[in-house]
Structure formats: structure tokens, C-alpha cells
Design a protein around this motif. Structure first.
Motif, PDB file in Angstrom:
ATOM      1  N   GLN A 123       0.817  -1.209   0.000  1.00  0.00           N
ATOM      2  CA  GLN A 123       0.000   0.000   0.000  1.00  0.00           C
ATOM      3  C   GLN A 123       0.851   1.260   0.000  1.00  0.00           C
ATOM      4  O   GLN A 123       0.516   2.251  -0.662  1.00  0.00           O
TER       5      GLN A 123
ATOM      6  N   GLU B  40      -6.012   2.783  -4.464  1.00  0.00           N
ATOM      7  CA  GLU B  40      -6.591   1.459  -4.279  1.00  0.00           C
ATOM      8  C   GLU B  40      -6.516   0.668  -5.578  1.00  0.00           C
ATOM      9  O   GLU B  40      -6.216   1.210  -6.644  1.00  0.00           O
TER      10      GLU B  40
ATOM     11  N   ARG C 123      -2.102  -3.991   2.151  1.00  0.00           N
ATOM     12  CA  ARG C 123      -3.562  -4.035   2.162  1.00  0.00           C
ATOM     13  C   ARG C 123      -4.032  -5.006   1.079  1.00  0.00           C
ATOM     14  O   ARG C 123      -3.366  -5.174   0.055  1.00  0.00           O
TER      15      ARG C 123
ATOM     16  N   TYR D 259      -7.048  -6.276  -1.643  1.00  0.00           N
ATOM     17  CA  TYR D 259      -8.149  -5.773  -2.463  1.00  0.00           C
ATOM     18  C   TYR D 259      -8.732  -6.922  -3.295  1.00  0.00           C
ATOM     19  O   TYR D 259      -8.040  -7.890  -3.609  1.00  0.00           O
TER      20      TYR D 259
ATOM     21  N   ASP E 202      -2.381  -1.127  10.465  1.00  0.00           N
ATOM     22  CA  ASP E 202      -3.371  -0.067  10.309  1.00  0.00           C
ATOM     23  C   ASP E 202      -4.765  -0.561  10.705  1.00  0.00           C
ATOM     24  O   ASP E 202      -5.147  -1.696  10.390  1.00  0.00           O
ATOM     25  N   ASP E 203      -5.514   0.302  11.368  1.00  0.00           N
ATOM     26  CA  ASP E 203      -6.874  -0.057  11.774  1.00  0.00           C
ATOM     27  C   ASP E 203      -7.734  -0.444  10.575  1.00  0.00           C
ATOM     28  O   ASP E 203      -8.603  -1.308  10.666  1.00  0.00           O
ATOM     29  N   GLU E 204      -7.499   0.194   9.418  1.00  0.00           N
ATOM     30  CA  GLU E 204      -8.290  -0.107   8.223  1.00  0.00           C
ATOM     31  C   GLU E 204      -8.093  -1.563   7.782  1.00  0.00           C
ATOM     32  O   GLU E 204      -9.029  -2.212   7.297  1.00  0.00           O
TER      33      GLU E 204
ATOM     34  N   ASP F 165     -10.036  -3.754  10.129  1.00  0.00           N
ATOM     35  CA  ASP F 165     -11.452  -3.608   9.818  1.00  0.00           C
ATOM     36  C   ASP F 165     -11.823  -4.385   8.544  1.00  0.00           C
ATOM     37  O   ASP F 165     -12.862  -5.053   8.490  1.00  0.00           O
ATOM     38  N   ASP F 166     -10.960  -4.305   7.524  1.00  0.00           N
ATOM     39  CA  ASP F 166     -11.182  -5.086   6.296  1.00  0.00           C
ATOM     40  C   ASP F 166     -11.345  -6.567   6.639  1.00  0.00           C
ATOM     41  O   ASP F 166     -12.244  -7.251   6.132  1.00  0.00           O
TER      42      ASP F 166
END
Length: 501
Positions: free
Chosen positions: A173, A183, A316, A318, A408-410, A413-414
Motif C-alpha cells: 500500500q 486502491e 492491504r 483488495y 493499520d486499523d483499516e 477492519d477489512d
């Protein structure tokens, strides 16, 4: 489905308690006192695990872990680590020669084959007698993954989100943002990411494993919803119709490998890395790979390794065509099995149960000693060493999960919301019995590896190699194997009524 799952778990726990009561004194194995020194004779439990052993991994097992296991279970863990690159070969050699190992790990797709070859033993009685905490903390639907011919053949140790596993793409990322992007949602995005980063620094590799990841691309290149039958990549199911597809003879196969072929030409797939797992892992560990196949939680799992190579690294996952549905084929890809030749099967089950008996045990075997190997702050865990102990992803459990502080919190959460609105695959719970076509299947797989893998990798062009490859595959018995798989799958659907509403 949750209500049925809860009832099934309760029933299994009740059966275990009733059986324990019936056996009376000397068989109260699931009580804490029975784990102590005098209840069982001392044994060394021989276990095989994959991993490139670090000094701390060995030190922890030999000292802190075995001291705890001696106190709680009157046993010692004799743990053999086999490097990832050689794991399957050496594991199967040990199983086929009847070496006296008591426990080992492998992925869900291998359970059926190992059962058919007689390598592993059924676990129903052991679970009833010694597995109350496993049953209480792993959903009943997960156990169904490894029920074949009405017997339980493995423990599905992971109990977490799992929809779309291995159909996402894991991205650096931080480098994506460095390239001016935010993204990934399309194949064009992946190609642009590579081109932009390669212009900045040609030392980076664009990368999507060539030995898997075909179904990542399917999400975009077809409007249908297909799920690969297994890692052999021969057949797939249409999730909308329930029809089985002979993938290697489909238009989708041609579309997929032509993209791979173009990626070789563009440099996204590097020919020096193809077919060399060790070299690919080395490049990833060095922080030089831009993307790879995801696995729902791989961003979290690989975060520390990525930052070891580059402190600024962030990851991250996707999905291409993110609005398309995700399917749960196997809620746990992790399977612990007890070999047929095991000398201590009861103690192996007690050890497995001990791991989920409490959050204290779970944290200890995965993370080590608090204050030495990790610390907790604000509900998150910070690792104090770069050395993994027992792989967390093999045991990740919703009841005990603690997010890492560095991620990362994101990303967390994902992962936690990955299964929102997911659908149950029509393949859920299906196991192909290879026995009726084992000779044909062996020939097909040999030809597939020789003829089709170079096409899959993009090394041999579709126009150049496909016609001869498919002719050889059909001569080896592809149609016979496909017909047997299709018949078994149809019988499975009729028996279950698709049973996944």
C-alpha cells in the motif's frame, strides 16, 4: 445457520460430557486435574510443522513451552520444523513410511487425499473424549469440512473470517500511494501500479504467484461467479447454476492465460522467479514485490516481515470487481491431523484441546512470554521479537483474537468485516474421492504439470502450446476424471439439497 451451529456445538459438548461421565474414574480427561502430572504417563509428543526455524522458536519450545506442557499435560513436545520449500515432500515421505509422528499440520485440500492413502486416522472418539474446548471454540460448520464418509479426519484449527480466500490481491500500500494511486479494483490498476513503480525504481518486481491466483483474475474477466474446485486448478463450479466446469477446456482458461502471457511480456511476471518458490519468498522478504495473492488476513500476517525489510512498508488486500460476491468454500484452510502410525494419539488430542482451553494458553503458545516476546496495550499486541513461534494464522480464533498494534486499523477492519454479505459456496463440504480414478488422475496431474504449468505461467504462449497440451491431457484420462468428479459432486448436491440456504 448460526442457530443450527450453536445447537450442534452444544450437542457435541453434551455428548462429550456424557461419555466422560460414563467412562468414570481415570477417564475424566477434560477436567484440569487430569492434565496434571499423575493422570497420564510422561510422553514425548512428536509433531511435524512447517517453518524456517529461528533460534527463539527452538528456545521457546525447548524451555518455556515444554515446562508448561510438563506441568499441565505431563508431556514434552518433540517438534520437528521442516522448511516451507520442502514441507510437502518430507511430510509425505514420513507419512508413507509410517514414521511414529503424533501430529502434523497441512491445508484443508490435503485431508481427503491423506485419508484415501491411509496416512491419517479418524478423530471422532478422540474429539468426544478429549476435545471439549476445541468443540466449544470452533464452529460446528468448520468441523464439517473434514467429515468424509461420516468420520472426522482433521481439526479445522482456524475459526475466523474466510470468504474469498486466495481470490484477493495483497498490495504494498505504501508503494501504491508512492505511485500516486490509492486502491486496486481492476486488472488495469495492477498493471498501472507496476508500470508507475517500475518507472520510479526498476528494482521492484510486479508479482502474482503463477502457481495460483487464476481466480483473482476471474472476478473481472467473467461476469459469472466461479470457484476453483481445489488447488489442482482443473475444474471449477459455477456458483449460480451449480454446474461443474472443465476449466482447462474453457474459454475462461484461454482468457486467463493470455493475461498471464501479456504480463510476462510487460515484465510483471519475472521469468527468473517463475517456478522458484524460494527466490520469490526471498524477494518478498527483501521488500521487492509489489503484489501477490491475498488470503483475507495476509496483510496482517505479513506486516511485520514487510517492515523488517522496509520500516515504511504497509500492506492491504483488495478484490478485483469488489462489488461481486465472495464465497465461503472453507471457513478454515488449516487442518491438524493425527497419523495412522501415531504412538500417542490421545495425548495429541489433549494437546490440541489445551491450546483452546483458555486465552492464556492460546496467547502463550502463539506469542510466547508476555514481557519477553510481546506486550499488551489498549487491547492490542506488540511483538518484541521478529521470530514467530506457533503460527498465529493457523490458530486464529474469533473468541481469542487480539489485533497487532503495528497494523493499520483499516486493515483490521477489512479483515473483521470480510465475510459481511458473503455467500456459502456450493462446494462447501464436498470431498472428491480419488480412489475410482486414482490411476487416471495421477497421469493427468503428471501431464498437467509438464504441459499446462508453463502455459499457466505465461512462459509458453497459448497459441504455441495449448492444442498439444490439451490433447495429451485428454489422452491421460481428463474426461474420465472430470466425469467422476461431476458424478460425485452431483450426488453430493442431491444428498445435501445444496443445504446452504
Amino acid at each position: 445457520m448460526r442457530k443450527r451451529t450453536g445447537l450442534a456445538v452444544s450437542a457435541l459438548v453434551l455428548v462429550g460430557l456424557l461419555l466422560s461421565a460414563c467412562w468414570g474414574d481415570g477417564y475424566e480427561e477434560n477436567t484440569p486435574s487430569a492434565f496434571g502430572g499423575g493422570a497420564d504417563p510422561f510422553v514425548k509428543l512428536k509433531m511435524i510443522m512447517p517453518g524456517d526455524e529461528s533460534a527463539r522458536m527452538r528456545e521457546f519450545v525447548d524451555n518455556e513451552l515444554n515446562a508448561r506442557l510438563k506441568k499441565d499435560l505431563n508431556m514434552e513436545l518433540d517438534l520437528t520444523y521442516i522448511p516451507w520449500a520442502n514441507y510437502q515432500q518430507k511430510l509425505e515421505m514420513a507419512l508413507s513410511t509410517g514414521e511414529k509422528y503424533d501430529l502434523f499440520w497441512y491445508g484443508t485440500p490435503f485431508v481427503s487425499g491423506y485419508m484415501s492413502q491411509g496416512y491419517i486416522q479418524p478423530l471422532d472418539e478422540l474429539l468426544e473424549r478429549f476435545g471439549a474446548d476445541l468443540i466449544a471454540n470452533i464452529p460446528a460448520d468448520n468441523f464439517k469440512l473434514h467429515r468424509i464418509e461420516d468420520k472426522q479426519w482433521a481439526i479445522p484449527s482456524q475459526a475466523f473470517t474466510s470468504a474469498g480466500k486466495f481470490t484477493s490481491v495483497l498490495v504494498r500500500q505504501d508503494l501504491l500511494e508512492k505511485a500516486g494511486m490509492t486502491e486496486i479494483g481492476t486488472i488495469d490498476d495492477l498493471e498501472s501500479f507496476y508500470e508507475k513503480m517500475h518507472a520510479i525504481d526498476p528494482g521492484y518486481y510486479g508479482y502474482l504467484e503463477t502457481d495460483r491466483g487464476l481466480d483473482i483474475l476471474w472476478r473481472e474477466i467473467t461476469d459469472k461467479n466461479y470457484t476453483m474446485l481445489d488447488e489442482r486448478q482443473l475444474f471449477a463450479v459455477d456458483e449460480d447454476t451449480g454446474e461443474l466446469m472443465n476449466y482447462v477446456e474453457s474459454e475462461l482458461y484461454e482468457q486467463t492465460v493470455r493475461i498471464r502471457e501479456s504480463w510476462v511480456a510487460k515484465g510483471i511476471i519475472d521469468t527468473d522467479l517463475v517456478g522458484n518458490p524460494a527466490a520469490k519468498i526471498d524477494q518478498e522478504n527483501a521488500g521487492k514485490l509489489l503484489f501477490r495473492v491475498g488470503a483475507v488476513s495476509r496483510a496482517m500476517e505479513n506486516w511485520q516481515t514487510a517492515q523488517k525489510a522496509d520500516p515504511k512498508a504497509r500492506l492491504r488486500e483488495y478484490y478485483l470487481s469488489p462489488d461481486k460476491p465472495k464465497y465461503i468454500t472453507a471457513p478454515s484452510n488449516e487442518a491438524y491431523m493425527i497419523p495412522s502410525a501415531a504412538a500417542n494419539p490421545e495425548r495429541a488430542m489433549k494437546f490440541m484441546n489445551w491450546i483452546l482451553q483458555s486465552k492464556e494458553n492460546y496467547m502463550f503458545i502463539i506469542y510466547g512470554v508476555e514481557g519477553k516476546d510481546y506486550e499488551l496495550k489498549d487491547g492490542k499486541i506488540r511483538l518484541l521479537t521478529n521470530d514467530q513461534l506457533m503460527y498465529e494464522w493457523m490458530w486464529r480464533n474469533k473468541n481469542y483474537f487480539t489485533p497487532p498494534s503495528i497494523v493499520d486499523d483499516e486493515v483490521i477492519d477489512d479483515m473483521l468485516h470480510n465475510d459481511d454479505a458473503a455467500k456459502i459456496s456450493k462446494l462447501f463440504g464436498f470431498h472428491f474421492n480419488e480412489e475410482p480414478v486414482k490411476n487416471e488422475l495421477a497421469k493427468v496431474l503428471t501431464v498437467y504439470k509438464e504441459k499446462f504449468e508453463p502455459i499457466n505461467f505465461g512462459l509458453v504462449g497459448y497459441d504455441e502450446g495449448y492444442e498439444q497440451a490439451v490433447h495429451s491431457l485428454k489422452k491421460a484420462g481428463l474426461d474420465i476424471v472430470f466425469e467422476e468428479v461431476r458424478n460425485q459432486f452431483q450426488a453430493f448436491r442431491e444428498k445435501t439439497g445444496d443445504g446452504h440456504e
